[in-house]
Design an enzyme around this catalytic site. Structure first.
Site, short mmCIF file in Angstrom:
data_model
loop_
_atom_site.label_atom_id
_atom_site.label_comp_id
_atom_site.label_asym_id
_atom_site.label_seq_id
_atom_site.Cartn_x
_atom_site.Cartn_y
_atom_site.Cartn_z
CD GLU A 119 -2.87 -1.27 2.15
OE1 GLU A 119 -3.88 -1.53 2.36
OE2 GLU A 119 -2.59 -0.67 3.44
CB CYS A 375 0.51 6.67 11.02
SG CYS A 375 2.07 6.30 11.66
#
Length: 406
Positions: A119, A375
């Protein structure tokens, strides 16, 4: 699929990224080469002048052209030879997702069967656009609060697969280096530990910073590491990009629970390596220490005071006020985790202790969490060569079983 074809990966470079002269049976992926490697390929394999390599590099990284026939200022005969022995093979876009806040996430296939995919995330902001790039399929480390860690590990990404993420994103965004720049920063903070894939990451970063590549300044390319001390030392001699360290705890006892690598490279050794990095790279005046705040784990006031002491020691060692910068990251949950995000009150209280001690501390705004692009949430698709995926599933099943029994 946006027209990006996936072709089985073949290696036609040495471990240093140099092309293997005379090997034309297998096509050389030009994304695998930085400027020096491409120049050698044109000289040694094609018998051409170096400026021809520069022409092609601009076509690839400035105009995002992967078909040699479209490179109109390259002679027809040279285009034919390039077709015979080279290619520009980019990752295949499996899907792309848009967040309500403008964040964009791509799932990129690395193999023909799409079982392995990584990703990549683009985060737009006022006056800047940051691309979060992956370096491995999965991760070889086992940080307990990171979604990638639950996927186990398959392999390192090649240089082409790393820079290919930048190529796909920049092409999609319509980025024009030196003119209409949509992509202003790259952070090596995606899936994987960059310093465990040192050569490929450093080569890819050189393309990011090359004027014939993406033209980013050194300070706009950031490498984040969990703390491989010997490789931080090596990085200081081979690159001068910005350095970020995944700290997440102010003492060894707690950090060993969160970042198992700390057992091998404790905080004192890690901080010393950061000092050496700045001493060698005089253009860099600070290191960013990342600290993910988890409720009841590492967000207490005593933790903040310990962190202040650690950061002050670093500033003192470097004889530079502000050499240590702290990036506070609210924990981003993922399925199966038992950690929780700290409350907003606790996050601000933690930050205030740092600021009152004159430690520069920013709270990172959560972006893309509605598409699992924040994150710590990246996981991709990993054919696990470890047993970590299965172990994580068993942990979840055991927890669910206990909850049902209760």
């Amino acid at each position: 699929m946006n027209g990006f074809a996936v072709i089985p990966s073949v290696t036609t470079t040495t471990t240093s990224g140099e092309p293997i002269a005379g090997d034309v049976a297998r096509k050389q992926n030009l994304l695998e080469l930085n400027r020096e490697g491409l120049e050698r390929f044109f000289e040694n394999v094609l018998g051409e002048k170096r400026y021809r390599a520069h022409q092609v590099m601009k076509w690839i990284h400035h105009r995002y052209v992967s078909d040699f026939e479209q490179m109109t200022d390259v002679g027809k005969a040279l285009r034919a030879r390039l077709q015979a022995c080279a290619e520009v093979r980019v990752p295949c876009v499996v899907f792309d997702k848009h967040s309500a806040d403008g964040t964009h996430k791509w799932l990129l296939a690395m193999d023909t069967d799409s079982k392995n995919a990584i990703e990549t995330v683009y985060i737009p902001d006022k006056g800047r656009g940051t691309l979060c790039v992956s370096s491995q399929i999965g991760c070889g480390l086992n940080c307990t609060f990171c979604s990638t860690a639950t996927q186990g590990f398959n392999r390192n990404l090649t240089t082409a697969e790393i820079i290919g993420q930048v190529w796909v994103a920049a092409r999609h965004l319509g980025n024009v280096p030196h003119q209409q720049r949509r992509l202003t920063n790259v952070v090596m903070m995606g899936m994987g530990e960059p310093l465990m894939n040192f050569d490929n990451v450093v080569r890819a970063m050189s393309v990011m910073r090359d004027d014939l590549g993406y033209g980013l300044s050194n300070k706009r390319v950031t490498l984040s590491t969990s703390g491989l001390v010997p490789m931080i030392d090596r990085l200081s001699t081979e690159s001068d990009v910005s350095l970020a360290v995944s700290l997440h705890a102010p003492n060894d006892k707690l950090r060993e629970q969160l970042v198992p690598l700390n057992k091998k490279y404790p905080i004192a050794e890690l901080m010393a390596s950061c000092e050496r990095y700045l001493s060698v790279n005089r253009k860099r005046d600070s290191v960013t220490f990342e600290y993910t705040l988890m409720k009841g784990v590492n967000d207490k006031q005593e933790h903040a005071h310990e962190l202040v002491k650690l950061m002050r020691q670093f500033d003192c060692a470097m004889q530079v006020k502000g050499a240590a910068k702290v990036n506070l990251i609210p924990f981003n949950p993922f399925p199966g985790t038992y950690y929780e995000r700290s409350t907003e009150v606790d996050i601000r209280a933690f930050q205030k202790i740092l600021l009152d001690a004159q430690i520069l501390a920013m709270v990172r705004r959560t972006r893309g969490d509605d598409i699992d692009a924040a994150c710590g949430q990246l996981k991709g698709q990993v054919v696990d060569r470890t047993r970590r995926q299965a172990e994580f599933r068993r942990t979840i099943e055991d927890r669910v079983g206990r909850d049902v029994a209760a």
